[in-house]
Structure formats: structure tokens, C-alpha cells
Write a protein that holds these residues in place. Structure first.
Motif, PDB file in Angstrom:
ATOM      1  N   GLY A   8       0.987  -1.285   0.033  1.00  0.00           N
ATOM      2  CA  GLY A   8      -0.020  -0.016   0.033  1.00  0.00           C
ATOM      3  C   GLY A   8       0.895   1.297   0.077  1.00  0.00           C
ATOM      4  N   VAL A  11      -1.144   6.785   2.689  1.00  0.00           N
ATOM      5  CA  VAL A  11      -0.202   7.571   3.747  1.00  0.00           C
ATOM      6  C   VAL A  11       0.548   6.679   4.596  1.00  0.00           C
ATOM      7  CG1 VAL A  11      -0.737   8.949   5.819  1.00  0.00           C
ATOM      8  CG2 VAL A  11      -2.279   9.023   3.890  1.00  0.00           C
ATOM      9  N   ALA A  12       0.176   5.717   5.135  1.00  0.00           N
ATOM     10  CA  ALA A  12       1.244   4.771   5.944  1.00  0.00           C
ATOM     11  C   ALA A  12       2.424   4.209   5.116  1.00  0.00           C
ATOM     12  CB  ALA A  12       0.363   3.678   6.587  1.00  0.00           C
ATOM     13  N   GLU A  31       2.030  -1.067  -4.661  1.00  0.00           N
ATOM     14  CA  GLU A  31       0.604  -0.492  -4.530  1.00  0.00           C
ATOM     15  C   GLU A  31      -0.196  -1.242  -5.968  1.00  0.00           C
ATOM     16  OE1 GLU A  31      -1.185   1.928  -2.925  1.00  0.00           O
ATOM     17  OE2 GLU A  31      -2.443   1.522  -4.597  1.00  0.00           O
ATOM     18  N   SER A  32      -1.510  -1.343  -5.358  1.00  0.00           N
ATOM     19  CA  SER A  32      -2.324  -2.032  -6.135  1.00  0.00           C
ATOM     20  C   SER A  32      -2.540  -1.237  -7.583  1.00  0.00           C
ATOM     21  CB  SER A  32      -3.647  -2.579  -5.897  1.00  0.00           C
ATOM     22  OG  SER A  32      -4.179  -1.444  -4.966  1.00  0.00           O
ATOM     23  N   HIS A  33      -2.741   0.279  -7.336  1.00  0.00           N
ATOM     24  CA  HIS A  33      -3.088   0.980  -8.283  1.00  0.00           C
ATOM     25  C   HIS A  33      -1.988   1.444  -9.266  1.00  0.00           C
ATOM     26  CE1 HIS A  33      -7.257   2.652  -7.536  1.00  0.00           C
ATOM     27  NE2 HIS A  33      -7.021   1.944  -6.377  1.00  0.00           N
ATOM     28  N   ILE A  45      -7.679  16.844   7.050  1.00  0.00           N
ATOM     29  CA  ILE A  45      -6.702  17.820   7.919  1.00  0.00           C
ATOM     30  C   ILE A  45      -5.793  16.961   8.525  1.00  0.00           C
ATOM     31  CG2 ILE A  45      -6.929  19.297  10.123  1.00  0.00           C
ATOM     32  CD1 ILE A  45     -10.112  19.352   9.623  1.00  0.00           C
ATOM     33  N   ARG A 103      -6.008  14.703  -0.230  1.00  0.00           N
ATOM     34  CA  ARG A 103      -5.413  13.366   0.125  1.00  0.00           C
ATOM     35  C   ARG A 103      -4.356  13.080  -0.935  1.00  0.00           C
ATOM     36  NH1 ARG A 103      -6.269   8.464  -0.917  1.00  0.00           N
ATOM     37  NH2 ARG A 103      -5.684   6.940   0.530  1.00  0.00           N
ATOM     38  N   ARG A 125       0.603  -3.553  -8.479  1.00  0.00           N
ATOM     39  CA  ARG A 125       1.003  -4.680  -7.749  1.00  0.00           C
ATOM     40  C   ARG A 125      -0.271  -4.854  -6.853  1.00  0.00           C
ATOM     41  NH1 ARG A 125       4.165  -6.839 -11.011  1.00  0.00           N
ATOM     42  NH2 ARG A 125       6.323  -6.649 -11.085  1.00  0.00           N
ATOM     43  N   LEU A 127      -1.760  -7.109  -3.801  1.00  0.00           N
ATOM     44  CA  LEU A 127      -1.325  -8.406  -2.971  1.00  0.00           C
ATOM     45  C   LEU A 127      -2.562  -9.193  -3.037  1.00  0.00           C
ATOM     46  CD1 LEU A 127       0.740  -9.631  -1.002  1.00  0.00           C
ATOM     47  CD2 LEU A 127      -1.071  -9.079   0.742  1.00  0.00           C
ATOM     48  N   ASP A 156      -2.367  -1.294   3.908  1.00  0.00           N
ATOM     49  CA  ASP A 156      -3.374  -1.403   2.655  1.00  0.00           C
ATOM     50  C   ASP A 156      -4.622  -1.056   2.688  1.00  0.00           C
ATOM     51  OD1 ASP A 156      -3.657  -3.521   4.242  1.00  0.00           O
ATOM     52  OD2 ASP A 156      -3.676  -5.159   2.514  1.00  0.00           O
ATOM     53  N   TYR A 180     -20.099  10.864   2.348  1.00  0.00           N
ATOM     54  CA  TYR A 180     -19.082  12.061   2.188  1.00  0.00           C
ATOM     55  C   TYR A 180     -19.029  12.484   0.790  1.00  0.00           C
ATOM     56  CZ  TYR A 180     -14.579  14.318   2.601  1.00  0.00           C
ATOM     57  OH  TYR A 180     -13.561  15.360   2.675  1.00  0.00           O
ATOM     58  N   ASP A 292      -5.123   2.544   8.351  1.00  0.00           N
ATOM     59  CA  ASP A 292      -6.589   2.164   8.438  1.00  0.00           C
ATOM     60  C   ASP A 292      -6.594   0.516   8.453  1.00  0.00           C
ATOM     61  OD1 ASP A 292      -7.220   4.787   8.376  1.00  0.00           O
ATOM     62  OD2 ASP A 292      -8.239   4.684   6.409  1.00  0.00           O
ATOM     63  N   GLY A 302     -11.163  13.202  12.190  1.00  0.00           N
ATOM     64  CA  GLY A 302      -9.995  14.079  11.510  1.00  0.00           C
ATOM     65  C   GLY A 302      -8.665  13.264  11.878  1.00  0.00           C
ATOM     66  N   GLY A 304      -7.434  10.195  10.859  1.00  0.00           N
ATOM     67  CA  GLY A 304      -6.940   8.575  10.144  1.00  0.00           C
ATOM     68  C   GLY A 304      -5.533   8.871   9.578  1.00  0.00           C
ATOM     69  N   ALA A 305      -5.101   9.923   9.179  1.00  0.00           N
ATOM     70  CA  ALA A 305      -3.958  10.258   8.287  1.00  0.00           C
ATOM     71  C   ALA A 305      -3.013  10.398   9.464  1.00  0.00           C
ATOM     72  CB  ALA A 305      -4.052  11.438   7.436  1.00  0.00           C
TER      73      ALA A 305
HETATM   74  C1  LIG Z   1     -13.668  10.798   2.571  1.00  0.00           C
HETATM   75  C2  LIG Z   1     -12.525  10.809   3.530  1.00  0.00           C
HETATM   76  C3  LIG Z   1     -12.234  11.864   4.218  1.00  0.00           C
HETATM   77  C4  LIG Z   1     -11.299  11.873   5.496  1.00  0.00           C
HETATM   78  N1  LIG Z   1     -10.855  13.001   6.128  1.00  0.00           N
HETATM   79  C5  LIG Z   1     -10.064  12.939   6.969  1.00  0.00           C
HETATM   80  C6  LIG Z   1      -9.209  13.903   7.643  1.00  0.00           C
HETATM   81  O1  LIG Z   1      -9.907  15.028   7.459  1.00  0.00           O
HETATM   82  N2  LIG Z   1      -8.114  13.836   8.338  1.00  0.00           N
HETATM   83  C7  LIG Z   1      -7.553  12.628   8.643  1.00  0.00           C
HETATM   84  O2  LIG Z   1      -6.442  12.567   9.281  1.00  0.00           O
HETATM   85  N3  LIG Z   1      -8.067  11.623   8.125  1.00  0.00           N
HETATM   86  C8  LIG Z   1      -9.010  11.636   7.026  1.00  0.00           C
HETATM   87  N4  LIG Z   1      -9.568  10.421   6.428  1.00  0.00           N
HETATM   88  C9  LIG Z   1      -9.005   9.312   6.499  1.00  0.00           C
HETATM   89  C10 LIG Z   1      -7.613   9.075   5.840  1.00  0.00           C
HETATM   90  O3  LIG Z   1      -7.595   9.297   4.582  1.00  0.00           O
HETATM   91  C11 LIG Z   1      -7.125   7.427   6.178  1.00  0.00           C
HETATM   92  O4  LIG Z   1      -7.257   7.179   7.529  1.00  0.00           O
HETATM   93  C12 LIG Z   1      -5.704   7.525   5.932  1.00  0.00           C
HETATM   94  O5  LIG Z   1      -5.547   7.611   4.424  1.00  0.00           O
HETATM   95  C13 LIG Z   1      -5.293   6.109   5.955  1.00  0.00           C
HETATM   96  O6  LIG Z   1      -3.912   5.734   5.645  1.00  0.00           O
HETATM   97  P1  LIG Z   1      -3.400   4.236   5.250  1.00  0.00           P
HETATM   98  O7  LIG Z   1      -2.211   4.396   4.510  1.00  0.00           O
HETATM   99  O8  LIG Z   1      -3.748   3.428   6.420  1.00  0.00           O
HETATM  100  O9  LIG Z   1      -4.699   3.951   4.081  1.00  0.00           O
HETATM  101  P2  LIG Z   1      -4.949   4.370   2.607  1.00  0.00           P
HETATM  102  O10 LIG Z   1      -4.451   5.756   2.557  1.00  0.00           O
HETATM  103  O11 LIG Z   1      -6.152   4.126   2.299  1.00  0.00           O
HETATM  104  O12 LIG Z   1      -3.865   3.662   1.708  1.00  0.00           O
HETATM  105  C14 LIG Z   1      -4.036   2.253   1.535  1.00  0.00           C
HETATM  106  C15 LIG Z   1      -3.375   1.793   0.067  1.00  0.00           C
HETATM  107  O13 LIG Z   1      -3.237   0.482  -0.238  1.00  0.00           O
HETATM  108  C16 LIG Z   1      -3.533   0.255  -1.553  1.00  0.00           C
HETATM  109  N5  LIG Z   1      -4.222  -1.120  -1.455  1.00  0.00           N
HETATM  110  C17 LIG Z   1      -5.132  -1.616  -0.876  1.00  0.00           C
HETATM  111  N6  LIG Z   1      -5.282  -2.963  -1.090  1.00  0.00           N
HETATM  112  C18 LIG Z   1      -4.009  -3.289  -1.724  1.00  0.00           C
HETATM  113  C19 LIG Z   1      -3.583  -4.592  -2.096  1.00  0.00           C
HETATM  114  N7  LIG Z   1      -4.189  -5.782  -1.893  1.00  0.00           N
HETATM  115  N8  LIG Z   1      -2.243  -4.578  -2.728  1.00  0.00           N
HETATM  116  C20 LIG Z   1      -1.816  -3.567  -2.849  1.00  0.00           C
HETATM  117  N9  LIG Z   1      -1.973  -2.372  -2.344  1.00  0.00           N
HETATM  118  C21 LIG Z   1      -3.203  -2.065  -1.891  1.00  0.00           C
HETATM  119  C22 LIG Z   1      -4.555   1.156  -1.691  1.00  0.00           C
HETATM  120  O14 LIG Z   1      -4.852   1.532  -3.275  1.00  0.00           O
HETATM  121  C23 LIG Z   1      -4.271   2.378  -1.034  1.00  0.00           C
HETATM  122  O15 LIG Z   1      -3.200   3.226  -1.944  1.00  0.00           O
HETATM  123  C24 LIG Z   1     -10.584  10.666   5.263  1.00  0.00           C
HETATM  124  C25 LIG Z   1     -10.945   9.426   4.617  1.00  0.00           C
HETATM  125  C26 LIG Z   1     -12.072   9.418   3.719  1.00  0.00           C
HETATM  126  C27 LIG Z   1     -12.208   8.227   2.988  1.00  0.00           C
END
Ligand SMILES: Cc1cc2nc3c(=O)[nH]c(=O)nc-3n(C[C@H](O)[C@H](O)[C@H](O)COP(=O)(O)OP(=O)(O)OC[C@H]3O[C@@H](n4cnc5c(N)ncnc54)[C@H](O)[C@@H]3O)c2cc1C
Length: 405
Positions: A8, A11-12, A31-33, A45, A103, A125, A127, A156, A180, A292, A302, A304-305
Motif C-alpha cells: 500500500g 499515507v502509511a 501498490e495496487s493502483h 486535515i 489527500r 501490484r 497483493l 493497505d 461523504y 486504516d 479528522g 486517520g492520516a
Molecule cells: C472521505 C474521507 C475523508 C477523510 N478525512 C480525513 C481527515 O480530515 N483527516 C484525517 O486525518 N483523515 C481523514 N480521512 C482518513 C484518511 O484518509 C485515512 O485514515 C488514511 O488515508 C489512512 O492511511 P492508510 O495508509 O492506512 O490507508 P490508505 O491511505 O487508504 O492507503 C491504502 C493503500 O493501499 C492500497 N491497497 C489496498 N489494497 C491493496 C492490495 N491488496 N495490494 C496493494 N495495495 C493495496 C490502496 O490502493 C491505497 O493506496 C478521510 C478518509 C476519507 C475516505
């Protein structure tokens, strides 16, 4: 050097890759995309705790020039009456405050910084599975590619495949019955102080907006939607449907929400809201989930990121300081579980304030000014547990009681 497959690039993913590299590992991000541009329309935020955690690994500068400072939120009733203000966390020592950022820009900046540090990314790619090998793990992708690593980190996201591979009985994400929809409206539609969010508890729909330098209005709406839809169903309903829905829901309030949506000239897309209150297994053998994938929170918090960034930095410290993955993963869980589950619970509680009936609305509009005055009076200290969390990168993670090894 030990290798890590990071799944993935949201953000993380890039953040944990940077932390792991500093900790002496060799990460590769998958990353899958085909590119990292999912969710282009949405903005987040980034609270001071998220920025502070990026700073712990020297990566905060990659945000320079992106988004804009948003230190304050003003809450309003459906009639437009101000219910009070709340900060997005006390400023850091150098004056840094919470920032609103697209984002896609956030993910892009983190990826570019990781690339600059020499970390490899493979796009397209997805998983599918994992298999164990002596002392390691093999990531198996949908296109048939296989990559062996010493460890695998699932970053992911909310529909995590790694979560299901660690524990097939892991709970699915919980639907929170709101959608949303966000957008960017032409400059000059409203006149509100820069850096201040207007959060409006509309009678039929929550609406938030803020004005970027230059005058563009960044907004989001949370229309109630009782039954969980699929993303396809929402996509098929399409732009015209969402415009008509928002005009109907927002039209009963006197504020500028309807005008702001009208002044938005890109396609509107709706997303469902989810969270995951608790995932009992975060790790197994040589695999772990963060962000996530382990603890998605409703966007109402606000956080998650910011939580995803904090996780990444803490996992880097634990793997740096403890002798093996088992001890490091357990120490990591000891450092993170209580905090992230408290954030998820707080986000779920705040989400329920958004769509309530007339009686609860009256009570909410009476209680909120008192609550917000209290938060303002103590300088935001009562929410300090959430916003003022500092991670000291150079401090060793003890193998002691906090780490439960
Ligand atoms: C509409 C909306 C508004 C939000 N507003 C806020 C806010 O104001 N403040 C805040 O802090 N957070 C906010 N968030 C939450 C925040 O975007 C997420 O908590 C944060 O992006 C989590 O990061 P992550 O890296 O864990 O997951 P993600 O950012 O979702 O990244 C996961 C990545 O893994 C990839 N992936 C998935 N499955 C696979 C696989 N099988 N193989 C390879 N790659 C894969 C995906 O394509 C993606 O790129 C919001 C979320 C949404 C949906």
C-alpha cells in the motif's frame, strides 16, 4: 540488511518505508493502483500530532507549499448561529498548526520524499496472498509476481487484504450511515476568515467548508444514507443525482451551502463512511497491519492520516530497537492499541452528532456552546491526549512492561 515488503502506498505505506529505512531495513512498497491517485477529490486535515510524527523522521518538510493552515473550526447550528470554536490542536513549539491538504497531494508528497530517499515503489501490484518461507514471507500478487522479504507490513487501508491473511475471522469495516461528498468551489462565493472551518449542523445534512488562500472554497457534505451502499451503486447514481440531493438537503438551511455546491464545476462523487472499532489480531508470524488496515476511524475525528503516520514511526522504532519481529510487534501493539482505539471511539461518538432528530438537535445546540467554551477555556488541553502526542525517534523502545514482550 533485512528486507520489508510494504503493501500500500497511501499515507502509511511511504511513511513506514521511510521509518524502516532509518531503522536499518530495506523496504519496497507495492501498490495496487497503477499510480497513487485514488480519492483525488477528497481532502484531509492533518493535525499537529501527524505533522509532529512526520517531523520525528525528518519528513515534515515535504508538505511545504501544499494545502494551507487551518488552526480553528467554528461550529454552527442549522440556523447559522455560532455555537463556538475549537482549535485543531495547540500549535507546536515553532508555531506549526493543523493543515488542510488534498489527500492525493499528501500521498504524492510522502511518496516523492520516500523516492528521494532511495526507496523503491512498484505500482500495479495487488497483493493476493502470502506464503511462508524459512525465516521470511513471500508476497504473491494478482499478476502472478512473487516477492520474498524478511517481513511484510500491511498498510493497505480499510479493506486490507493483509488483515484477512493475518486473521480470516477479522471483522469487516463497520458502516456509519453517512456519505461523504467533497468539492472545490469557485473563488469568492463566501466571505469567512481564512484558516477557519465552518462546521454547520444543518437540519438535514452536515456541511463543512473553509476558504483557501486565493479564495477557492473547499467543502464537504455528509448526507445521511441509512443502508450501506456499494461504491459502484454510489458511482452509478452520478453527479446530477448528488447535486439534486444536496440542493434538497441543504436548501432548508439559511447558510451559503447550496450556493457553494452550485459554484462547484467538477463532478461530484460520494463515498461511504466506515470505521473499525477493534481488530483483535494486528500481527502474525512476520506480518503486521498498520493505519486504516488495523483501526480505521470515522472522518469525524479528522485523525486517520495522523494515526497512520504515528503508527509508521512507532513501528520503525520498535523494529529498530527490539531483537526480533515477535518482540517488536508486541511492543508496537503495547504502544499503539489503547490510543488508536480511543481515537476511533471518539470519532464514532462525534459522527453521531451530525445527523440527529429535532429534539436531540435542540439539546446538541444547547450543550455544544458550553462544551466548546470549556475546551477553549482550557486551551484545548482536554483534547491534548489526541493532538499533543509526541514521538521521540531517538528514544529507545524498552523491552519492558509497556512493550509486553
Ligand atoms: C472521505 C474521507 C475523508 C477523510 N478525512 C480525513 C481527515 O480530515 N483527516 C484525517 O486525518 N483523515 C481523514 N480521512 C482518513 C484518511 O484518509 C485515512 O485514515 C488514511 O488515508 C489512512 O492511511 P492508510 O495508509 O492506512 O490507508 P490508505 O491511505 O487508504 O492507503 C491504502 C493503500 O493501499 C492500497 N491497497 C489496498 N489494497 C491493496 C492490495 N491488496 N495490494 C496493494 N495495495 C493495496 C490502496 O490502493 C491505497 O493506496 C478521510 C478518509 C476519507 C475516505
Amino acid at each position: 540488511m533485512k528486507t520489508v515488503a510494504v503493501i500500500g502506498a497511501g499515507v502509511a505505506g511511504p511513511t513506514v518505508a521511510m521509518a524502516l529505512q532509518l531503522a536499518g531495513f530495506e523496504p519496497v512498497v507495492y501498490e495496487s493502483h497503477p499510480s497513487g491517485s485514488e480519492g483525488v477529490g477528497a481532502f484531509v486535515i492533518l493535525h499537529v500530532n501527524g505533522i509532529d510524527a512526520l517531523r520525528a523522521i525528518g519528513a515534515d518538510k515535504c508538505l511545504d507549499g501544499l494545502g494551507f493552515d487551518t488552526p480553528q473550526m467554528r461550529f454552527r447550528s442549522g440556523t447559522g448561529r455560532s455555537l463556538g470554536v475549537a482549535g485543531t490542536g495547540l500549535p507546536l513549539a515553532d508555531g506549526t498548526v493543523g493543515r488542510t491538504i488534498r489527500r492525493a497531494d499528501l500521498c504524492g508528497a510522502l511518496r516523492d520524499e520516500a523516492l528521494r530517499r532511495g526507496i523503491d515503489f512498484e505500482y500495479g501490484r495487488r497483493l493476493a496472498d502470502v506464503s511462508g518461507v524459512d525465516g521470511g514471507v513471500v508476497a504473491v500478487f494478482e499478476d502472478g509476481a512473487r516477492h520474498e522479504a524478511d517481513l511484510l507490513v500491511g498498510a493497505d487501508g480499510i479493506k486490507s487484504r493483509v488483515r484477512a491473511l493475518i486473521d480470516p475471522a477479522a471483522p469487516p469495516a463497520r458502516y456509519i450511515p453517512n456519505l461523504y461528498i467533497s468539492g472545490y468551489a469557485r473563488a469568492g462565493v463566501v466571505d469567512v476568515p481564512p484558516g477557519e472551518y465552518q462546521m454547520v449542523f444543518g437540519r438535514r445534512c452536515f456541511f463543512g467548508y473553509t476558504v483557501a488562500p486565493g479564495g477557492e472554497v473547499w467543502w464537504f457534505a455528509n448526507p445521511p444514507y441509512p443502508d450501506e451502499p456499494s461504491q459502484n451503486e454510489l458511482r452509478e447514481l452520478g453527479d446530477a443525482h448528488w447535486r439534486a440531493t444536496l440542493a434538497d438537503l441543504l436548501g432548508v438551511d439559511p447558510g451559503p451551502a447550496g450556493k457553494i455546491v452550485e459554484a462547484t464545476d467538477h463532478e461530484l462523487v460520494a463515498w461511504p463512511f466506515h470505521d473499525i472499532p477493534t481488530v483483535s489480531r494486528w500481527h502474525r508470524d512476520r506480518m503486521i497491519i498498520i493505519g486504516d488496515a488495523a483501526h480505521a476511524t470515522s472522518p469525524a475525528a479528522g485523525q486517520g492520516a495522523s494515526m497512520a503516520i504515528e503508527d509508521s514511526v512507532e513501528l520503525g522504532r520498535c523494529l529498530r530497537d527490539l531483537p526480533d519481529a515477535r518482540q517488536a510487534f508486541r511492543a508496537y501493539e503495547g504502544l499503539r492499541r489503547e490510543r488508536v482505539e480511543r481515537v476511533v471511539a471518539t470519532g464514532a461518538k462525534w459522527s453521531t452528532f451530525k445527523s440527529v432528530g429535532p429534539v436531540a438537535r435542540m439539546i446538541r445546540d444547547m450543550i455544544m456552546p458550553v462544551m466548546l467554551k470549556y475546551y477553549a477555556g482550557d486551551g484545548g488541553a482536554s483534547l491534548g491526549w489526541m493532538h499533543h502526542h509526541h514521538i521521540e525517534w531517538d528514544e529507545r523502545v524498552p523491552a519492558g512492561p509497556r512493550g509486553i514482550v
